[in-house]
Design a protein around this motif. Structure first.
Motif, PDB file in Angstrom:
ATOM      1  N   VAL A  53       0.852  -1.184   0.000  1.00 35.72           N
ATOM      2  CA  VAL A  53       0.000   0.000   0.000  1.00 35.72           C
ATOM      3  C   VAL A  53       0.889   1.235   0.000  1.00 35.72           C
ATOM      4  CG1 VAL A  53      -1.946  -1.116   1.159  1.00 35.72           C
ATOM      5  CG2 VAL A  53      -0.191   0.008   2.517  1.00 35.72           C
ATOM      6  N   GLU A  54       0.306   2.361  -0.377  1.00 35.08           N
ATOM      7  CA  GLU A  54       1.045   3.621  -0.365  1.00 35.08           C
ATOM      8  C   GLU A  54       0.523   4.500   0.755  1.00 35.08           C
ATOM      9  OE1 GLU A  54       0.645   5.259  -4.280  1.00 35.08           O
ATOM     10  OE2 GLU A  54       2.277   4.024  -5.045  1.00 35.08           O
ATOM     11  N   ARG A  55       1.428   5.184   1.412  1.00 37.77           N
ATOM     12  CA  ARG A  55       1.072   6.106   2.484  1.00 37.77           C
ATOM     13  C   ARG A  55       1.877   7.388   2.325  1.00 37.77           C
ATOM     14  NH1 ARG A  55      -2.488   3.047   2.904  1.00 37.77           N
ATOM     15  NH2 ARG A  55      -3.270   1.987   4.747  1.00 37.77           N
ATOM     16  N   ARG A  56       1.227   8.517   2.612  1.00 36.78           N
ATOM     17  CA  ARG A  56       1.901   9.816   2.559  1.00 36.78           C
ATOM     18  C   ARG A  56       2.531  10.089   3.918  1.00 36.78           C
ATOM     19  NH1 ARG A  56       2.270  13.970  -0.725  1.00 36.78           N
ATOM     20  NH2 ARG A  56       0.720  13.155  -2.139  1.00 36.78           N
ATOM     21  N   VAL A  57       3.765  10.565   3.891  1.00 37.55           N
ATOM     22  CA  VAL A  57       4.507  10.867   5.114  1.00 37.55           C
ATOM     23  C   VAL A  57       4.075  12.242   5.620  1.00 37.55           C
ATOM     24  CG1 VAL A  57       6.807  11.159   6.119  1.00 37.55           C
ATOM     25  CG2 VAL A  57       6.440   9.484   4.292  1.00 37.55           C
ATOM     26  N   SER A  58       3.830  12.337   6.921  1.00 38.17           N
ATOM     27  CA  SER A  58       3.407  13.604   7.526  1.00 38.17           C
ATOM     28  C   SER A  58       4.551  14.612   7.514  1.00 38.17           C
ATOM     29  CB  SER A  58       2.956  13.369   8.971  1.00 38.17           C
ATOM     30  OG  SER A  58       4.085  13.142   9.798  1.00 38.17           O
ATOM     31  N   ARG A  60       5.991  15.712   9.918  1.00 37.40           N
ATOM     32  CA  ARG A  60       6.920  15.349  10.998  1.00 37.40           C
ATOM     33  C   ARG A  60       7.735  14.097  10.671  1.00 37.40           C
ATOM     34  NH1 ARG A  60       7.452  18.977  14.850  1.00 37.40           N
ATOM     35  NH2 ARG A  60       6.399  18.197  16.663  1.00 37.40           N
ATOM     36  N   GLY A  61       7.561  13.540   9.451  1.00 39.65           N
ATOM     37  CA  GLY A  61       8.343  12.381   9.044  1.00 39.65           C
ATOM     38  C   GLY A  61       7.780  11.051   9.496  1.00 39.65           C
ATOM     39  N   VAL A  62       6.458  10.997   9.702  1.00 44.39           N
ATOM     40  CA  VAL A  62       5.813   9.784  10.201  1.00 44.39           C
ATOM     41  C   VAL A  62       4.745   9.344   9.213  1.00 44.39           C
ATOM     42  CG1 VAL A  62       4.397   8.844  12.078  1.00 44.39           C
ATOM     43  CG2 VAL A  62       6.205  10.482  12.592  1.00 44.39           C
ATOM     44  N   LEU A  63       4.615   8.029   9.038  1.00 44.58           N
ATOM     45  CA  LEU A  63       3.475   7.487   8.304  1.00 44.58           C
ATOM     46  C   LEU A  63       2.768   6.502   9.218  1.00 44.58           C
ATOM     47  CD1 LEU A  63       4.119   4.359   7.215  1.00 44.58           C
ATOM     48  CD2 LEU A  63       5.552   5.604   5.646  1.00 44.58           C
ATOM     49  N   VAL A  64       1.492   6.272   8.948  1.00 45.47           N
ATOM     50  CA  VAL A  64       0.696   5.381   9.786  1.00 45.47           C
ATOM     51  C   VAL A  64       0.154   4.259   8.921  1.00 45.47           C
ATOM     52  CG1 VAL A  64      -1.311   5.185  11.306  1.00 45.47           C
ATOM     53  CG2 VAL A  64       0.064   7.272  11.330  1.00 45.47           C
ATOM     54  N   ILE A  65       0.357   3.036   9.390  1.00 43.89           N
ATOM     55  CA  ILE A  65      -0.153   1.856   8.695  1.00 43.89           C
ATOM     56  C   ILE A  65      -0.764   0.931   9.742  1.00 43.89           C
ATOM     57  CG2 ILE A  65       2.098   0.714   8.731  1.00 43.89           C
ATOM     58  CD1 ILE A  65      -0.052   0.342   5.759  1.00 43.89           C
ATOM     59  N   ALA A  66      -2.000   0.530   9.525  1.00 49.59           N
ATOM     60  CA  ALA A  66      -2.715  -0.361  10.442  1.00 49.59           C
ATOM     61  C   ALA A  66      -2.666   0.162  11.876  1.00 49.59           C
ATOM     62  CB  ALA A  66      -2.151  -1.776  10.357  1.00 49.59           C
ATOM     63  N   ILE A  70       5.108   4.790  11.975  1.00 49.98           N
ATOM     64  CA  ILE A  70       6.465   4.425  11.570  1.00 49.98           C
ATOM     65  C   ILE A  70       7.205   5.719  11.256  1.00 49.98           C
ATOM     66  CG2 ILE A  70       7.881   3.206   9.880  1.00 49.98           C
ATOM     67  CD1 ILE A  70       5.536   1.283   9.472  1.00 49.98           C
ATOM     68  N   HIS A  71       8.309   5.957  11.952  1.00 48.48           N
ATOM     69  CA  HIS A  71       9.112   7.156  11.748  1.00 48.48           C
ATOM     70  C   HIS A  71      10.118   6.884  10.632  1.00 48.48           C
ATOM     71  CE1 HIS A  71       7.574   9.138  15.366  1.00 48.48           C
ATOM     72  NE2 HIS A  71       7.482   7.906  15.829  1.00 48.48           N
ATOM     73  N   VAL A  72       9.986   7.633   9.537  1.00 48.08           N
ATOM     74  CA  VAL A  72      10.899   7.445   8.404  1.00 48.08           C
ATOM     75  C   VAL A  72      11.824   8.637   8.222  1.00 48.08           C
ATOM     76  CG1 VAL A  72       9.443   5.811   7.174  1.00 48.08           C
ATOM     77  CG2 VAL A  72       9.146   8.254   6.776  1.00 48.08           C
ATOM     78  N   GLY A  73      11.615   9.686   8.970  1.00 42.97           N
ATOM     79  CA  GLY A  73      12.494  10.851   8.910  1.00 42.97           C
ATOM     80  C   GLY A  73      11.855  12.030   8.220  1.00 42.97           C
ATOM     81  N   ILE A  74      12.180  13.203   8.713  1.00 39.85           N
ATOM     82  CA  ILE A  74      11.582  14.439   8.202  1.00 39.85           C
ATOM     83  C   ILE A  74      11.988  14.712   6.756  1.00 39.85           C
ATOM     84  CG2 ILE A  74      13.331  16.104   8.924  1.00 39.85           C
ATOM     85  CD1 ILE A  74      10.762  17.622  10.135  1.00 39.85           C
ATOM     86  N   GLY A  75      13.081  14.115   6.319  1.00 37.73           N
ATOM     87  CA  GLY A  75      13.509  14.279   4.930  1.00 37.73           C
ATOM     88  C   GLY A  75      12.532  13.677   3.931  1.00 37.73           C
ATOM     89  N   HIS A  76      11.639  12.823   4.403  1.00 34.97           N
ATOM     90  CA  HIS A  76      10.643  12.200   3.527  1.00 34.97           C
ATOM     91  C   HIS A  76       9.266  12.861   3.663  1.00 34.97           C
ATOM     92  CE1 HIS A  76      13.337   8.961   2.378  1.00 34.97           C
ATOM     93  NE2 HIS A  76      13.688   8.874   3.645  1.00 34.97           N
ATOM     94  N   ALA A  77       9.179  13.938   4.423  1.00 38.06           N
ATOM     95  CA  ALA A  77       7.899  14.611   4.655  1.00 38.06           C
ATOM     96  C   ALA A  77       7.233  14.976   3.335  1.00 38.06           C
ATOM     97  CB  ALA A  77       8.114  15.865   5.497  1.00 38.06           C
ATOM     98  N   GLY A  78       5.942  14.665   3.246  1.00 42.89           N
ATOM     99  CA  GLY A  78       5.160  14.986   2.060  1.00 42.89           C
ATOM    100  C   GLY A  78       5.277  13.974   0.935  1.00 42.89           C
ATOM    101  N   ARG A  79       6.198  13.049   1.029  1.00 47.62           N
ATOM    102  CA  ARG A  79       6.378  12.050  -0.027  1.00 47.62           C
ATOM    103  C   ARG A  79       5.400  10.897   0.172  1.00 47.62           C
ATOM    104  NH1 ARG A  79      11.092  12.410  -3.132  1.00 47.62           N
ATOM    105  NH2 ARG A  79      10.664  10.262  -3.703  1.00 47.62           N
ATOM    106  N   THR A  80       5.101  10.203  -0.897  1.00 45.57           N
ATOM    107  CA  THR A  80       4.276   9.005  -0.827  1.00 45.57           C
ATOM    108  C   THR A  80       5.202   7.803  -0.912  1.00 45.57           C
ATOM    109  OG1 THR A  80       2.410  10.135  -1.855  1.00 45.57           O
ATOM    110  CG2 THR A  80       2.399   7.728  -1.909  1.00 45.57           C
TER     111      THR A  80
END
Length: 112
Positions: A53-58, A60-66, A70-80
């Motif tokens: 599945v695809e999720r957009r990163v907040s 703050r660098g976080v995405l939510v699944i189920a 999951i913290h992926v880092g602020i450098g990924h903010a706004g990315r899918t």
């Protein structure tokens, strides 16, 4: 009678691969009015590949699944990003680049 007492509704693709299971929203009266209904065929086949599945990163660098953050880092903010459901972990990818793998903590019924 609650929705879980009415059984489960399975969504299948054309090859009868199970895509998703949901509580049946139909009452027994609504089920009786369905036209051209026929008995279910053989049980659906489980997906052979991991669910993605695809999720957009907040911001703050976080995405939510189920329900799990999951913290992926602020450098990924706004990315899918793409999240792959392995047996006991979630694998996060940015395109072809693997980012992280985290243990699944939440009990989930569906990722989608």
């Amino acid at each position: 009678m609650g929705p879980l007492d009415r059984g489960v509704l399975h969504l299948l693709d054309a090859d009868r691969t199970l895509l998703r299971s949901l509580p049946n929203p139909l009452t027994p009266q609504e089920q009786a009015r369905i036209r051209d209904a026929r008995p279910a065929g053989p049980p659906p086949t489980p997906a052979t590949q991991p669910l993605r599945v695809e999720r957009r990163v907040s911001s703050r660098g976080v995405l939510v699944i189920a329900g799990q953050k999951i913290h992926v880092g602020i450098g990924h903010a706004g990315r899918t990003l793409t999240v792959e459901d392995a047996d006991t972990t979630f694998r996060v990818h940015d395109g072809d680049q693997f980012l992280t793998e985290v243990p699944q903590r939440a009990v989930r019924s569906n990722l989608i």
